[in-house]
Each structure stands twice: as C-alpha cells, then as structure tokens.
Design an enzyme around this catalytic site. Sequence first.
Site, PDB file in Angstrom:
ATOM      1  N   GLY A 244       6.342  -7.855   0.734  1.00  0.00           N
ATOM      2  CA  GLY A 244       7.013  -9.066   1.170  1.00  0.00           C
ATOM      3  C   GLY A 244       6.116 -10.195   1.628  1.00  0.00           C
ATOM      4  O   GLY A 244       6.396 -11.365   1.356  1.00  0.00           O
ATOM      5  N   HIS A 245       5.024  -9.880   2.311  1.00  0.00           N
ATOM      6  CA  HIS A 245       4.221 -10.968   2.878  1.00  0.00           C
ATOM      7  C   HIS A 245       3.378 -11.691   1.844  1.00  0.00           C
ATOM      8  O   HIS A 245       2.754 -12.716   2.141  1.00  0.00           O
ATOM      9  CB  HIS A 245       3.349 -10.459   4.031  1.00  0.00           C
ATOM     10  CG  HIS A 245       2.167  -9.641   3.623  1.00  0.00           C
ATOM     11  ND1 HIS A 245       0.884 -10.125   3.667  1.00  0.00           N
ATOM     12  CD2 HIS A 245       2.070  -8.365   3.192  1.00  0.00           C
ATOM     13  CE1 HIS A 245       0.039  -9.172   3.279  1.00  0.00           C
ATOM     14  NE2 HIS A 245       0.735  -8.101   2.987  1.00  0.00           N
TER      15      HIS A 245
ATOM     16  N   ASN B 205      -5.574  -9.477  -7.681  1.00  0.00           N
ATOM     17  CA  ASN B 205      -5.566 -10.144  -6.376  1.00  0.00           C
ATOM     18  C   ASN B 205      -6.771 -11.051  -6.160  1.00  0.00           C
ATOM     19  O   ASN B 205      -6.710 -11.977  -5.351  1.00  0.00           O
ATOM     20  CB  ASN B 205      -5.497  -9.104  -5.251  1.00  0.00           C
ATOM     21  CG  ASN B 205      -6.585  -8.057  -5.350  1.00  0.00           C
ATOM     22  OD1 ASN B 205      -6.731  -7.388  -6.370  1.00  0.00           O
ATOM     23  ND2 ASN B 205      -7.353  -7.886  -4.287  1.00  0.00           N
TER      24      ASN B 205
ATOM     25  N   CYS C 130      -8.373  -6.315   2.445  1.00  0.00           N
ATOM     26  CA  CYS C 130      -8.132  -4.968   2.958  1.00  0.00           C
ATOM     27  C   CYS C 130      -9.422  -4.199   3.205  1.00  0.00           C
ATOM     28  O   CYS C 130      -9.528  -3.014   2.934  1.00  0.00           O
ATOM     29  CB  CYS C 130      -7.239  -4.204   1.997  1.00  0.00           C
ATOM     30  SG  CYS C 130      -5.644  -5.015   1.743  1.00  0.00           S
TER      31      CYS C 130
ATOM     32  N   THR D 236      13.224   5.078  10.534  1.00  0.00           N
ATOM     33  CA  THR D 236      14.158   3.966  10.710  1.00  0.00           C
ATOM     34  C   THR D 236      13.598   2.713  10.042  1.00  0.00           C
ATOM     35  O   THR D 236      12.452   2.336  10.291  1.00  0.00           O
ATOM     36  CB  THR D 236      14.386   3.691  12.202  1.00  0.00           C
ATOM     37  OG1 THR D 236      14.911   4.879  12.805  1.00  0.00           O
ATOM     38  CG2 THR D 236      15.360   2.548  12.417  1.00  0.00           C
TER      39      THR D 236
ATOM     40  N   THR E 102       0.832  -1.201   0.000  1.00  0.00           N
ATOM     41  CA  THR E 102       0.000   0.000   0.000  1.00  0.00           C
ATOM     42  C   THR E 102       0.864   1.246   0.000  1.00  0.00           C
ATOM     43  O   THR E 102       0.653   2.171  -0.805  1.00  0.00           O
ATOM     44  CB  THR E 102      -0.946   0.007   1.210  1.00  0.00           C
ATOM     45  OG1 THR E 102      -1.904  -1.054   1.069  1.00  0.00           O
ATOM     46  CG2 THR E 102      -1.696   1.327   1.317  1.00  0.00           C
TER      47      THR E 102
END
Length: 378
Positions: free
Chosen positions: A194-195, A145, A319, A233, A76
């Site tokens: 990544g997931h 998706n 989502c 970070t 997102t």
Amino acid sequence: MNTRRDSFGYLDANASEPVRPEALAAMVAAADVVGNPASVHRAGRAARAVLETAREGLAALFGVTAENCVLTSGGTEANVLAITGQAHGRRVLVGASEHDAVRAAARAQVVPVGRDGVLDTGALARMLATDGGTPALVCVMLANNETGVINPVPDIAALCHAHGALLHVDAVQAAGRIPFTMDGLGADSIAISGHKFGGPKGAGALFLAGARFHAITPLLAGGGQEQGRRGGTPALPAIAGMTAAATVAVTDMAQQATRLAALRDRIEAAAVAAGAQVCGAGAPRLANTSSLLLPGRRAQTQLIALDMAGYGVSAGSACSSGKVTRSHVLDAMGFGEEAGCAIRVSLPWSVTQAQVDGFIAAYTAMAGRLPAMQAGAA
C-alpha cells in the site's frame, strides 16, 4: 529539518509515496470502528464490513476476486508468503535484479538480466527446459524498484506455464503506476504494498489465481483469519487507507504517468548533460523512476550533497537498514564498479514543477563540483 512534503524536496517515492489525502481520511474513519472483525457482535460485524469492503474494492482494481485476496502487512510478507507457500517440491528461479525480499525468501537459481535490465527470457527457457523432472516456481518483478525497468511478464508467464512452472510476480512498484490485472499478466500470484502508491505503511496484499488459493501454506497460522492463509487481527485503518489510495492511483494512472514522464525526462536530460548516464534507458520503464549513474562519484557522496541541498533521493532499495551499498541490480546489468556511483530519483504523485527545477539545479551543481575518484575506488 522539517521533512514534511511541503518543505522538503522528497524524490524517493519508490521507497514510500506520500500518503494521499483520501487514504488518510479512510484511515481516520476506520480507526473509529471499535470492533474486532472476528467478533460476532454488532461492533465486530461493523469492523468486518469495513474490512471486506476494503478487500473487495482492492481486489476489483486488479481483476481478482475478494476470496483470492490475502491481506498482509506489506510487500515483503506478501512475497515471502507466495514463495514459501508455493515452493514445496519445486525449484525456485528468481531474476537477478529482484528485490532482496524475494532473493532472500528461498534458496534459488538466478536468472540473468540483460544490460537493459530486462529478464533474459532465453536463459529462463533453457533453465526451465533442464528441470530434471522437478517443476519450478519462477519469481519475477513487474517493474524494478531501482531502475523502473518493466519486464514482459505476460510473455514470461506463457513460457513458465508451457514448462509446468508457476509464476509469482512482485508488482510492488508497478501497482498504481502501470495498468495490470491477474488475467492480463497470466500470473499465479501477485504481491503489492500500500505505501508504494500513497497508502499507509503496514498494509499489502497477495493476489492468488483461483487454483492457487488453497495450495498456499500460511506463514502465520494464528486464529484462522484470511481463510487460514494469514493469522492475526488485521490492521483495519491501514487496509482501508490502502484501498482508498489504490482507487485514486488507478483512476489517475494515465494522467499521472504522462505528467511524471515529462518531469522525469527533463531530469534525465539535465543529468546526461552533466555527465551522467541513465541505467535501463533503452527498456520500457515506469514514468516516475530514473537511475542516474555519475561515473567516479560515490552514491553516498551524492546523496549527502543532495540532502544538504534539500532533496531526498536514494541509492536503490530502501530495505538495507539505512546503509548505502553497491546496487546488486546494476551489478546484474553489468555495470561493475560503477554500480556504486548511481542514485535513484523516483518522483511521487505530489511532486511539483518547482521541486523538479530545484533538483535539476542542485544535481547539476553537485556534478560539477564533486571530484571524480581514482579508477577502481568505487
């Protein structure tokens, strides 16, 4: 209920894949690095080395230079950064079946899709040709998706560039499942998460073509991290895990696709025999994804019945804050009221033959006992 992958029929990979062992090992190792990558002392340099090694490995898998890889919190953020960062002075055109993260990112004109779910390139060409002197930013997903339908992105890229338009590609569902590179797609920017390929939640990336990197306006100005494109970070363990997962997913892609396609086809054959139809069946699709529409049976009722039988599937995008709503993707494909009668089955990398056999039995039993609704009640 114990929902670990070894005790639950988890068939909702497009929402989130199970974490791969290689990713978990990389996360644990990175979590043991105490420094902040922005610090100049030896602990900071050690953390920076982990970060940059992960970035370089991830970028190389998709044909991008490390300098043109912006690490984000997920798909997102990558999509929104690409759109808001490149839309200045441009019209935004988005496909009708795009993910909500893309549809909500900008006030956009909608490009229709066909009954098969593939973007209508003829309509896109007409919209690009009537620009009124304003160039466009076109946003198209590589693989849907909900249906797994794959768009002809290289052709779309050529069309966009012929009209002076930029192309952003949401490759969140495609990454690790079908091969692609930045140059191969012809895209100006690409988002991944990544997931979706077996990494941890909380890490993603935006890939940028060389000329686009310095044109991106950051969403988070922060302390200048990511060459000023994304402050904050970095989530070092999640990023390391993402690269480890991507390496395995890309390496095993062809073999996994063959295995998953055979399992998917068995599910679809059984579903069709039970009265369902497969949405997007006539188009190229991801090997792991099926959109099964059972006329007259609400998706929510199907989900509950299958969950009680021990199988986790979905009604589309994950989502929507846990809500089951009628699919805008199937609406765009012209399914009308019946769009509320479809479920998505998406097979994870870890799925077993026994899980598929059990799901087929559960689905067939469910389809046989659920009463059909009255017409118009969907």
